[in-house]
Design a protein around this motif. Structure first.
Motif, PDB file in Angstrom:
ATOM      1  N   ARG A  17       0.720  -1.213  -0.098  1.00 28.61           N
ATOM      2  CA  ARG A  17      -0.138   0.032   0.010  1.00 28.61           C
ATOM      3  C   ARG A  17       0.748   1.165  -0.081  1.00 28.61           C
ATOM      4  O   ARG A  17       0.275   2.382  -0.117  1.00 28.61           O
ATOM      5  CB  ARG A  17      -0.898  -0.044   1.225  1.00 28.61           C
ATOM      6  N   LYS A  18       2.262   1.116   0.229  1.00 28.18           N
ATOM      7  CA  LYS A  18       2.999   2.402   0.295  1.00 28.18           C
ATOM      8  C   LYS A  18       4.245   2.208  -0.875  1.00 28.18           C
ATOM      9  O   LYS A  18       4.522   0.946  -1.233  1.00 28.18           O
ATOM     10  CB  LYS A  18       3.599   2.155   1.606  1.00 28.18           C
ATOM     11  N   ARG A  19       4.799   3.512  -1.302  1.00 26.12           N
ATOM     12  CA  ARG A  19       5.709   3.590  -2.133  1.00 26.12           C
ATOM     13  C   ARG A  19       5.605   2.658  -3.388  1.00 26.12           C
ATOM     14  O   ARG A  19       6.330   1.775  -3.715  1.00 26.12           O
ATOM     15  CB  ARG A  19       7.173   3.214  -1.435  1.00 26.12           C
ATOM     16  N   VAL A  20       4.486   2.964  -4.154  1.00 26.72           N
ATOM     17  CA  VAL A  20       4.197   2.177  -5.355  1.00 26.72           C
ATOM     18  C   VAL A  20       4.242   3.254  -6.482  1.00 26.72           C
ATOM     19  O   VAL A  20       3.497   4.446  -6.218  1.00 26.72           O
ATOM     20  CB  VAL A  20       2.887   1.482  -5.108  1.00 26.72           C
ATOM     21  N   VAL A  21       4.589   2.840  -7.447  1.00 27.40           N
ATOM     22  CA  VAL A  21       4.399   3.692  -8.962  1.00 27.40           C
ATOM     23  C   VAL A  21       4.022   2.693  -9.913  1.00 27.40           C
ATOM     24  O   VAL A  21       4.470   1.407 -10.018  1.00 27.40           O
ATOM     25  CB  VAL A  21       5.773   3.964  -9.455  1.00 27.40           C
ATOM     26  N   ALA A  22       3.015   2.917 -10.588  1.00 31.11           N
ATOM     27  CA  ALA A  22       2.215   2.138 -11.411  1.00 31.11           C
ATOM     28  C   ALA A  22       1.639   2.613 -12.655  1.00 31.11           C
ATOM     29  O   ALA A  22       1.711   4.082 -12.967  1.00 31.11           O
ATOM     30  CB  ALA A  22       0.885   1.747 -10.846  1.00 31.11           C
ATOM     31  N   ILE A 152      -0.461   5.736 -11.445  1.00 29.60           N
ATOM     32  CA  ILE A 152      -0.704   5.683 -10.093  1.00 29.60           C
ATOM     33  C   ILE A 152       0.488   6.150  -9.319  1.00 29.60           C
ATOM     34  O   ILE A 152       1.508   5.293  -9.542  1.00 29.60           O
ATOM     35  CB  ILE A 152      -1.266   4.283  -9.609  1.00 29.60           C
ATOM     36  N   GLU A 153       0.546   6.738  -8.076  1.00 36.24           N
ATOM     37  CA  GLU A 153       1.649   6.869  -7.204  1.00 36.24           C
ATOM     38  C   GLU A 153       0.927   6.823  -5.873  1.00 36.24           C
ATOM     39  O   GLU A 153       0.044   7.710  -5.577  1.00 36.24           O
ATOM     40  CB  GLU A 153       2.347   8.065  -7.389  1.00 36.24           C
ATOM     41  N   HIS A 154       1.364   5.939  -5.057  1.00 33.22           N
ATOM     42  CA  HIS A 154       0.765   6.082  -3.615  1.00 33.22           C
ATOM     43  C   HIS A 154       1.588   6.061  -2.775  1.00 33.22           C
ATOM     44  O   HIS A 154       2.759   5.345  -2.954  1.00 33.22           O
ATOM     45  CB  HIS A 154      -0.505   5.174  -3.276  1.00 33.22           C
ATOM     46  N   GLU A 155       1.411   6.989  -1.645  1.00 34.43           N
ATOM     47  CA  GLU A 155       2.269   7.034  -0.500  1.00 34.43           C
ATOM     48  C   GLU A 155       3.572   8.166  -0.780  1.00 34.43           C
ATOM     49  O   GLU A 155       4.042   8.686  -0.080  1.00 34.43           O
ATOM     50  CB  GLU A 155       2.919   5.648   0.128  1.00 34.43           C
TER      51      GLU A 155
END
Length: 179
Positions: A17-22, A152-155
């Motif tokens: 759920r953290k430090r993701v680049v999609a 998508i980028e989260h965190e």
């Protein structure tokens, strides 16, 4: 190349759920290769980042319903880290099917949108982002499909926002910008 499509896992270890680049791409050879190249350009090979590739493919003859597949993040990390220019881009073999399908009725317009990958991608990306966020139980900021940068980028964005706020507070305390 055969692929292994598995059901969405109950245990989300493969989908942090953290430090993701999609990136979001059509589920075909060109789309997958483009997604991997974009992840490489976005430095998704860094150890602290988990690269993710979400793809979509039609599940009906009218091409208005689509399933969403997510590449195995461990396989994808290995592929992104080993990428070399001018070499054949290997593709992930293991994919996970996100629950449900998404419907894009506009894909069957007079000039079918599925014949133009960019237009279809612009129509479908928001629903894919929403479905992905729901499965991970996270919230993602709204993003236009045509905006540059990772799909998508989260965190990552939350940290940048925190640092901007911190900088503004420190400037205010130090009296910068006051005459």
């Amino acid at each position: 190349m055969t692929i292994d499509v598995r059901p969405w896992p109950q245990d989300l270890v493969k989908f942090p759920r953290k430090r993701v680049v999609a990136e979001i791409k059509p589920h075909n050879a060109d789309g997958i290769s483009d997604g991997i190249r974009q992840l490489v350009r976005r430095n998704a090979a860094r150890a602290a980042i988990t690269p993710q590739l979400l793809t979509y493919r039609p599940v009906d003859a009218t091409r208005t319903r689509y399933e969403i597949l997510a590449a195995d993040s461990g396989e994808l990390r290995t592929i992104v880290a080993a990428w070399r220019p001018r070499k054949r881009v290997p593709r992930p073999r293991t994919w996970y099917r996100l629950p449900g399908t998404i419907t894009v009725t506009a894909a069957a317009d007079r000039i079918p949108r599925w014949q133009c990958p960019t237009q279809l991608g612009n129509l479908i990306e928001g629903q894919i982002r929403d479905n992905y966020a729901t499965q991970l139980r996270i919230s993602l900021p709204q993003k236009s499909a045509s905006r540059t940068g990772a799909d998508i980028e989260h965190e990552l964005l939350e940290m940048a926002e925190f640092l901007r706020e911190l900088a503004a507070e420190l400037e205010a305390e130090a009296g910068y910008g006051q005459s």
